[in-house]
Design a protein around this motif. Structure first.
Motif, PDB file in Angstrom:
ATOM      1  N   VAL A 109      27.004  28.725  58.088  1.00  0.00           N
ATOM      2  CA  VAL A 109      27.410  28.810  56.693  1.00  0.00           C
ATOM      3  C   VAL A 109      26.955  30.313  56.361  1.00  0.00           C
ATOM      4  CG1 VAL A 109      27.243  28.039  54.089  1.00  0.00           C
ATOM      5  CG2 VAL A 109      27.657  26.393  55.971  1.00  0.00           C
ATOM      6  N   LEU A 110      25.860  30.621  56.365  1.00  0.00           N
ATOM      7  CA  LEU A 110      25.093  32.000  55.983  1.00  0.00           C
ATOM      8  C   LEU A 110      25.980  33.053  56.670  1.00  0.00           C
ATOM      9  CD1 LEU A 110      23.016  33.502  54.535  1.00  0.00           C
ATOM     10  CD2 LEU A 110      21.486  33.200  56.463  1.00  0.00           C
ATOM     11  N   ALA A 111      26.159  32.985  58.154  1.00  0.00           N
ATOM     12  CA  ALA A 111      26.864  33.878  59.110  1.00  0.00           C
ATOM     13  C   ALA A 111      28.075  34.013  58.454  1.00  0.00           C
ATOM     14  CB  ALA A 111      26.751  33.471  60.457  1.00  0.00           C
ATOM     15  N   GLY A 112      28.692  32.881  58.217  1.00  0.00           N
ATOM     16  CA  GLY A 112      30.163  32.809  57.690  1.00  0.00           C
ATOM     17  C   GLY A 112      30.133  33.675  56.349  1.00  0.00           C
ATOM     18  N   ALA A 113      29.586  33.536  55.441  1.00  0.00           N
ATOM     19  CA  ALA A 113      29.279  33.884  54.120  1.00  0.00           C
ATOM     20  C   ALA A 113      28.987  35.442  54.160  1.00  0.00           C
ATOM     21  CB  ALA A 113      28.477  33.434  53.145  1.00  0.00           C
ATOM     22  N   LEU A 114      28.440  35.850  54.947  1.00  0.00           N
ATOM     23  CA  LEU A 114      27.913  37.267  55.240  1.00  0.00           C
ATOM     24  C   LEU A 114      29.254  37.702  55.889  1.00  0.00           C
ATOM     25  CD1 LEU A 114      24.381  37.212  56.476  1.00  0.00           C
ATOM     26  CD2 LEU A 114      25.229  37.912  54.240  1.00  0.00           C
ATOM     27  N   ILE A 115      29.857  37.359  56.869  1.00  0.00           N
ATOM     28  CA  ILE A 115      31.161  37.779  57.446  1.00  0.00           C
ATOM     29  C   ILE A 115      32.238  38.087  56.206  1.00  0.00           C
ATOM     30  CG2 ILE A 115      33.032  37.499  58.860  1.00  0.00           C
ATOM     31  CD1 ILE A 115      31.008  36.275  60.885  1.00  0.00           C
ATOM     32  N   ALA A 116      32.365  36.918  55.480  1.00  0.00           N
ATOM     33  CA  ALA A 116      33.488  37.099  54.425  1.00  0.00           C
ATOM     34  C   ALA A 116      33.066  38.083  53.294  1.00  0.00           C
ATOM     35  CB  ALA A 116      33.632  35.537  53.575  1.00  0.00           C
ATOM     36  N   ALA A 117      31.925  38.124  53.030  1.00  0.00           N
ATOM     37  CA  ALA A 117      31.471  39.481  51.809  1.00  0.00           C
ATOM     38  C   ALA A 117      32.010  40.458  52.408  1.00  0.00           C
ATOM     39  CB  ALA A 117      30.181  38.917  51.543  1.00  0.00           C
ATOM     40  N   ALA A 118      31.345  40.656  53.912  1.00  0.00           N
ATOM     41  CA  ALA A 118      31.452  42.178  54.387  1.00  0.00           C
ATOM     42  C   ALA A 118      33.170  42.570  54.266  1.00  0.00           C
ATOM     43  CB  ALA A 118      31.222  42.204  55.658  1.00  0.00           C
ATOM     44  N   CYS A 119      33.987  41.467  54.742  1.00  0.00           N
ATOM     45  CA  CYS A 119      35.443  41.702  54.713  1.00  0.00           C
ATOM     46  C   CYS A 119      36.153  41.901  53.454  1.00  0.00           C
ATOM     47  CB  CYS A 119      36.064  40.225  55.413  1.00  0.00           C
ATOM     48  SG  CYS A 119      36.001  40.039  57.031  1.00  0.00           S
ATOM     49  N   PHE A 120      35.436  41.107  52.369  1.00  0.00           N
ATOM     50  CA  PHE A 120      35.861  41.333  50.984  1.00  0.00           C
ATOM     51  C   PHE A 120      35.525  42.789  50.644  1.00  0.00           C
ATOM     52  CE2 PHE A 120      34.981  40.723  46.456  1.00  0.00           C
ATOM     53  CZ  PHE A 120      36.476  40.598  45.939  1.00  0.00           C
ATOM     54  N   VAL A 121      34.402  43.335  50.738  1.00  0.00           N
ATOM     55  CA  VAL A 121      33.938  44.415  50.286  1.00  0.00           C
ATOM     56  C   VAL A 121      34.827  45.598  51.118  1.00  0.00           C
ATOM     57  CG1 VAL A 121      31.943  46.215  50.513  1.00  0.00           C
ATOM     58  CG2 VAL A 121      31.555  44.030  49.655  1.00  0.00           C
ATOM     59  N   GLY A 122      35.059  45.504  52.404  1.00  0.00           N
ATOM     60  CA  GLY A 122      36.043  46.422  53.355  1.00  0.00           C
ATOM     61  C   GLY A 122      37.351  46.354  52.557  1.00  0.00           C
ATOM     62  N   LEU A 123      37.825  45.245  52.324  1.00  0.00           N
ATOM     63  CA  LEU A 123      39.118  45.378  51.729  1.00  0.00           C
ATOM     64  C   LEU A 123      39.193  45.938  50.412  1.00  0.00           C
ATOM     65  CD1 LEU A 123      40.541  41.695  52.469  1.00  0.00           C
ATOM     66  CD2 LEU A 123      41.385  43.935  53.141  1.00  0.00           C
ATOM     67  N   LEU A 124      38.235  45.825  49.566  1.00  0.00           N
ATOM     68  CA  LEU A 124      38.116  46.409  48.361  1.00  0.00           C
ATOM     69  C   LEU A 124      37.892  48.073  48.443  1.00  0.00           C
ATOM     70  CD1 LEU A 124      35.652  44.310  45.957  1.00  0.00           C
ATOM     71  CD2 LEU A 124      38.180  44.683  45.720  1.00  0.00           C
ATOM     72  N   LEU A 125      36.939  48.182  49.490  1.00  0.00           N
ATOM     73  CA  LEU A 125      36.884  49.924  49.677  1.00  0.00           C
ATOM     74  C   LEU A 125      38.251  50.423  50.099  1.00  0.00           C
ATOM     75  CD1 LEU A 125      33.463  49.832  51.339  1.00  0.00           C
ATOM     76  CD2 LEU A 125      34.084  50.783  49.230  1.00  0.00           C
TER      77      LEU A 125
END
Length: 68
Positions: free
Chosen positions: A44-60
């Protein structure tokens, strides 16, 4: 605890799917209850970090596209 009541742990892919649905807020209560004991905290922690990184990447990427 009774062995029959324990839920088998879910794999990393299933955990990523659960995190993705939870991340966007579209999680059914029945799915949540099914996952409560079956998800591994490290996944769950790894998945949350991956999802957050993808979200930030999409915003950028969206900001870069809008400002160029």
């Amino acid at each position: 605890m009774d062995k029959q009541l324990e839920k088998p742990p879910r794999g990393f892919g299933a955990t990523l799917l659960a995190v993705a649905w939870s991340f966007i807020g579209l999680r059914r209560r029945s799915d949540f209850e099914r996952d409560v004991g079956a998800l591994r905290p490290a996944y769950v922690l790894a998945g949350a970090l991956i999802a957050a990184a993808c979200f930030v990447g999409l915003l950028l990427a969206a900001v870069r596209l809008a400002t160029s």
